[in-house]
Design a protein around this motif. Structure first.
Motif, PDB file in Angstrom:
ATOM      1  N   UNK A  33       0.769  -1.202  -0.067  1.00  0.00           N
ATOM      2  CA  UNK A  33       0.058   0.143  -0.127  1.00  0.00           C
ATOM      3  C   UNK A  33       0.773   1.233  -0.043  1.00  0.00           C
ATOM      4  N   UNK A  34       0.635   2.140  -0.789  1.00  0.00           N
ATOM      5  CA  UNK A  34       1.435   3.293  -1.025  1.00  0.00           C
ATOM      6  C   UNK A  34       0.910   4.262   0.178  1.00  0.00           C
ATOM      7  N   UNK A  35       1.615   4.673   1.002  1.00  0.00           N
ATOM      8  CA  UNK A  35       1.026   5.413   2.104  1.00  0.00           C
ATOM      9  C   UNK A  35       0.494   6.924   1.678  1.00  0.00           C
ATOM     10  N   UNK A  36       1.285   7.325   0.602  1.00  0.00           N
ATOM     11  CA  UNK A  36       0.858   8.646  -0.033  1.00  0.00           C
ATOM     12  C   UNK A  36      -0.208   8.780  -0.614  1.00  0.00           C
ATOM     13  N   UNK A  37      -1.162   7.521  -0.987  1.00  0.00           N
ATOM     14  CA  UNK A  37      -2.210   7.480  -1.620  1.00  0.00           C
ATOM     15  C   UNK A  37      -3.276   6.931  -0.750  1.00  0.00           C
ATOM     16  N   UNK A  38      -2.881   6.239   0.257  1.00  0.00           N
ATOM     17  CA  UNK A  38      -3.928   5.760   1.279  1.00  0.00           C
ATOM     18  C   UNK A  38      -4.710   6.637   2.313  1.00  0.00           C
ATOM     19  N   UNK A  39      -5.871   6.392   2.184  1.00  0.00           N
ATOM     20  CA  UNK A  39      -6.926   7.609   2.906  1.00  0.00           C
ATOM     21  C   UNK A  39      -7.636   6.628   3.966  1.00  0.00           C
ATOM     22  N   UNK A  40      -7.555   5.496   3.973  1.00  0.00           N
ATOM     23  CA  UNK A  40      -8.306   4.408   4.692  1.00  0.00           C
ATOM     24  C   UNK A  40      -9.737   4.427   4.133  1.00  0.00           C
ATOM     25  N   UNK A  41     -10.075   4.918   3.165  1.00  0.00           N
ATOM     26  CA  UNK A  41     -11.211   5.224   2.100  1.00  0.00           C
ATOM     27  C   UNK A  41     -11.967   6.299   2.898  1.00  0.00           C
ATOM     28  N   UNK A  42     -11.318   7.217   3.471  1.00  0.00           N
ATOM     29  CA  UNK A  42     -12.056   8.454   4.072  1.00  0.00           C
ATOM     30  C   UNK A  42     -12.386   9.369   2.770  1.00  0.00           C
ATOM     31  N   UNK A  43     -13.401   9.799   2.749  1.00  0.00           N
ATOM     32  CA  UNK A  43     -13.995  10.433   1.713  1.00  0.00           C
ATOM     33  C   UNK A  43     -14.743   9.666   0.491  1.00  0.00           C
ATOM     34  N   UNK A  44     -14.424   8.371   0.476  1.00  0.00           N
ATOM     35  CA  UNK A  44     -15.142   7.230  -0.095  1.00  0.00           C
ATOM     36  C   UNK A  44     -16.040   6.303   0.264  1.00  0.00           C
ATOM     37  N   UNK A  45     -15.600   5.816   1.506  1.00  0.00           N
ATOM     38  CA  UNK A  45     -16.724   4.754   2.632  1.00  0.00           C
ATOM     39  C   UNK A  45     -16.357   5.133   3.724  1.00  0.00           C
ATOM     40  N   UNK A  46     -17.408   4.343   4.597  1.00  0.00           N
ATOM     41  CA  UNK A  46     -17.257   4.723   5.890  1.00  0.00           C
ATOM     42  C   UNK A  46     -16.113   3.897   6.559  1.00  0.00           C
ATOM     43  N   UNK A  47     -15.796   2.723   5.774  1.00  0.00           N
ATOM     44  CA  UNK A  47     -14.564   1.971   6.400  1.00  0.00           C
ATOM     45  C   UNK A  47     -13.541   1.410   5.220  1.00  0.00           C
ATOM     46  N   UNK A  72      -6.199  12.677   6.776  1.00  0.00           N
ATOM     47  CA  UNK A  72      -7.031  11.723   5.606  1.00  0.00           C
ATOM     48  C   UNK A  72      -7.921  12.391   4.585  1.00  0.00           C
ATOM     49  N   UNK A  73      -8.783  13.315   5.137  1.00  0.00           N
ATOM     50  CA  UNK A  73      -9.888  13.869   4.341  1.00  0.00           C
ATOM     51  C   UNK A  73      -9.029  14.995   3.371  1.00  0.00           C
ATOM     52  N   UNK A  74      -8.005  15.520   3.924  1.00  0.00           N
ATOM     53  CA  UNK A  74      -7.148  16.496   2.951  1.00  0.00           C
ATOM     54  C   UNK A  74      -6.410  15.852   1.969  1.00  0.00           C
ATOM     55  N   UNK A  75      -5.977  14.642   2.342  1.00  0.00           N
ATOM     56  CA  UNK A  75      -5.385  13.987   1.325  1.00  0.00           C
ATOM     57  C   UNK A  75      -6.363  13.338   0.356  1.00  0.00           C
ATOM     58  N   UNK A  79      -5.739  14.277  -3.588  1.00  0.00           N
ATOM     59  CA  UNK A  79      -5.800  13.118  -4.561  1.00  0.00           C
ATOM     60  C   UNK A  79      -7.035  13.063  -5.789  1.00  0.00           C
ATOM     61  N   UNK A  80      -8.198  13.416  -5.146  1.00  0.00           N
ATOM     62  CA  UNK A  80      -9.119  13.660  -5.932  1.00  0.00           C
ATOM     63  C   UNK A  80      -9.722  14.760  -6.748  1.00  0.00           C
ATOM     64  N   UNK A  81      -9.334  15.882  -6.345  1.00  0.00           N
ATOM     65  CA  UNK A  81      -9.336  17.276  -6.875  1.00  0.00           C
ATOM     66  C   UNK A  81     -10.730  17.714  -6.370  1.00  0.00           C
TER      67      UNK A  81
END
Length: 82
Positions: A33-47, A72-75, A79-81
């Motif tokens: 897992x690339x830690x620069x891209x991992x947001x723990x799915x924050x912004x996408x999913x609950x988990x 994580x939300x800032x990341x 990432x998504x713009x």
């Protein structure tokens, strides 16, 4: 905090397509897992989706990459713009 994949990984290939940030990729021996891209799915999913589908429970939090939910939300926004 970013997630990581431990050496218990069995290379089952189910986590990679579940990652909305494309943070998971095949490594030399196991998926990574690339830690620069991992947001723990924050912004996408609950988990974290990779944790939900992993059959061997080998995706814990990465203590080397501690981040708050706000970070994580800032990341996610970066990432998504969005």
């Amino acid at each position: 905090m970013a997630l990581m994949i431990t050496d218990e990984c069995i290379n089952c290939d189910v986590c990679e397509p579940e990652c909305p940030n494309e943070a998971i990729s095949p490594g030399d021996e196991i998926y990574v897992i690339d830690p620069n891209k991992c947001t723990e799915c924050v912004g996408h999913y609950d988990e974290p989706q990779c944790q939900q589908v992993c059959p061997v429970d080998c995706i814990p939090l990465d203590p080397e990459h501690a981040e708050s939910k706000d970070q994580l939300m800032e990341k996610y926004h970066r990432l998504t713009g969005l």
